[in-house]
Write an enzyme that holds these catalytic residues in place. Structure first.
Site, short mmCIF file in Angstrom:
data_model
loop_
_atom_site.label_atom_id
_atom_site.label_comp_id
_atom_site.label_asym_id
_atom_site.label_seq_id
_atom_site.Cartn_x
_atom_site.Cartn_y
_atom_site.Cartn_z
N GLU A 244 10.24 -11.00 12.77
CA GLU A 244 9.46 -10.49 13.89
C GLU A 244 8.10 -11.17 14.02
OE1 GLU A 244 11.45 -6.08 13.78
OE2 GLU A 244 9.30 -6.24 13.49
N CYS B 45 5.67 -4.95 -2.56
CA CYS B 45 4.57 -3.98 -2.52
C CYS B 45 5.14 -2.65 -2.00
CB CYS B 45 3.44 -4.48 -1.62
SG CYS B 45 2.77 -6.07 -2.16
N LEU C 145 -5.85 -7.29 -1.52
CA LEU C 145 -6.26 -6.79 -2.83
C LEU C 145 -5.75 -5.36 -3.03
CD1 LEU C 145 -7.84 -8.10 -5.18
CD2 LEU C 145 -9.77 -6.69 -4.48
N HIS C 146 -6.20 -4.46 -2.19
CA HIS C 146 -5.74 -3.07 -2.15
C HIS C 146 -6.14 -2.23 -3.36
CE1 HIS C 146 -3.66 -4.30 1.40
NE2 HIS C 146 -2.73 -4.97 0.79
N CYS D 89 1.01 -3.37 11.00
CA CYS D 89 1.07 -3.90 9.64
C CYS D 89 2.11 -3.22 8.78
CB CYS D 89 -0.25 -3.66 8.95
SG CYS D 89 -1.43 -4.84 9.46
#
Ligand code: SAH
Length: 395
Positions: free
Chosen positions: A126, A150, A266-267, A387
């Protein structure tokens, strides 16, 4: 929301990969039939060789490139400066169909469009095209699926189907450029029919970890940035390479000397949590990833973006904002900014976005450490175009 069904009947893709175990990383893409070779896979020298190998004059390569990259034409009928036989020969060999539209969805009053594409082997990828007041950004895919696993990302949960070719990556941008020329993207306020919109920004934030598909990703960047007619002539500064933090890949990109923007997902500022949220952290830690990002800044002068999806009660604590602020400030001034984004929960996810006040506090604490911080807006949420949602609900 409006939806345009594909013009031709489309076979649904076969299920390709099994869900990865939590934390499991996949670096090697499963081998599948290679996508057909395309002009956009080749450097200008390789194009000339390919054209000569077909028995045609080398200069035809440049003519073909002009049609594709400058005029955005791949229909041989429109290549009237080429003799008929040459046209059909070159188009058949160097301009195969790589992307077939499966679904096209419109959101945000026509200012966001999501495309789902079927690749030659049935894999689905996509892209999302977004219009802002002063720019048009396309979010593109670099792999069918992703091996980085993730747990908050829909693509990560689906596993890796295969790497995309450079041309498959580039074609997403070319399709978008054509759609803009046809005036298919609305809004923005400064409507100017005489001068159609152009794609100004390309972000590798669709499906896939582009640095795990390095050769194709760099090939695509070259095709996007090479001046016309060798490429699309885009500014490297408008291109953002987003990565989980594959340190050797970041270092390789640094050595290329192409001033694209680097974004590091990073998160979490601490290894304990990041090992869970971004499993690649078990290979390259927070500090190693930040050091590589800083080296990228030093070499290119391009300010690095840190992506941080704010997940309620998971990574949104004040102390984590402080720790992140300290780690970034310790590496220097002006080299980085932080882009927190509210988590966009994937279907069935136990996680959700942070509360407003918590988000604001997180931002303020980072700023107090002198770190420029801006919340990233979310587009296309109602069309699963936001996202981490890509591929969650195609067709
Ligand atoms: N593999 C690249 C590109 C992934 S998508 C990378 O990891 O950077 C681009 C960004 O969207 C990444 O920062 C990714 O972590 C983030 N993302 C993925 N799922 C998300 C979700 N559900 N909500 C918010 N951001 C998400």
């Amino acid at each position: 929301m409006t939806e345009t069904p594909a013009p031709a009947p489309v076979a649904l893709p076969e299920p390709t990969t099994t869900r990865p175990e939590p934390g499991q990383l996949t670096f090697k893409a499963p081998r599948r039939g290679k996508p057909p070779r395309h002009l956009a896979d080749l450097s200008p020298t390789e194009r000339k060789e390919a054209v000569e190998a077909l028995g045609h004059k080398g200069f035809r390569a440049k003519q073909l490139s002009t049609h594709y990259f400058e005029r955005l034409v791949d229909d041989p009928e429109q290549m009237t400066d080429l003799p008929k036989g040459v046209r059909s020969d070159l188009a058949a060999d160097l301009l195969p169909t790589l992307l077939t539209p499966v679904v096209q969805r419109v959101a945000d009053d026509g200012q966001t469009m999501k495309y789902a594409w079927r690749l030659h082997d049935g894999a689905i990828v996509e892209s999302v095209l977004m219009r802002y007041p002063k720019r048009v950004t396309i979010c593109i895919s670099s792999q069918a699926g992703c091996g980085m696993n993730c747990p908050f990302c829909a693509t990560g949960q689906a596993g890796l189907t295969r790497n995309m070719s450079a041309a498959e990556i580039v074609e997403q941008v070319v399709w978008a450029a054509r759609a803009l020329r046809r005036g298919e993207l609305a809004g923005g306020g400064d409507e100017d029919r005489e001068h159609p919109l152009r794609v100004s920004n390309v972000v590798f934030m669709g499906m896939g970890e582009a640095l795990a598909n390095y050769k194709a990703a760099i090939g695509a960047i070259r095709r996007l940035t090479d001046p016309a007619p060798d490429g699309l002539g885009m500014s490297a500064r408008g291109i953002t390479m987003s990565t989980v933090g594959l340190v050797p890949g970041i270092d390789k990109l640094t050595a290329e000397g192409i001033p694209v923007t680097l974004a590091l997902s990073l998160h979490a500022p601490d290894d304990e949590l990041r090992n869970e949220l971004v499993p690649i952290n078990t290979r390259w830690s927070v500090d190693e990833a930040l050091d590589a990002a800083h080296r990228y800044y030093e070499a290119t002068g391009r300010r690095v973006s840190i992506e941080y999806a704010l997940i309620r009660d998971i990574n949104d604590h004040g102390w984590r904002a402080d720790l992140l602020g300290e780690k970034l400030a310790a590496r220097g001034k002006g080299w980085v900014h932080v882009n927190p984004i509210p988590l966009n929960p994937t279907p069935g996810s136990k996680w959700t976005a942070s509360r407003q006040g918590v988000e604001q506090n997180f931002v303020e604490r980072l700023r107090a450490h002198g770190i420029p911080t801006t919340i990233r807006d979310t587009r296309g949420q109602d069309i699963d175009g936001a996202c981490g949602q890509l591929a969650a609900a195609t067709a």
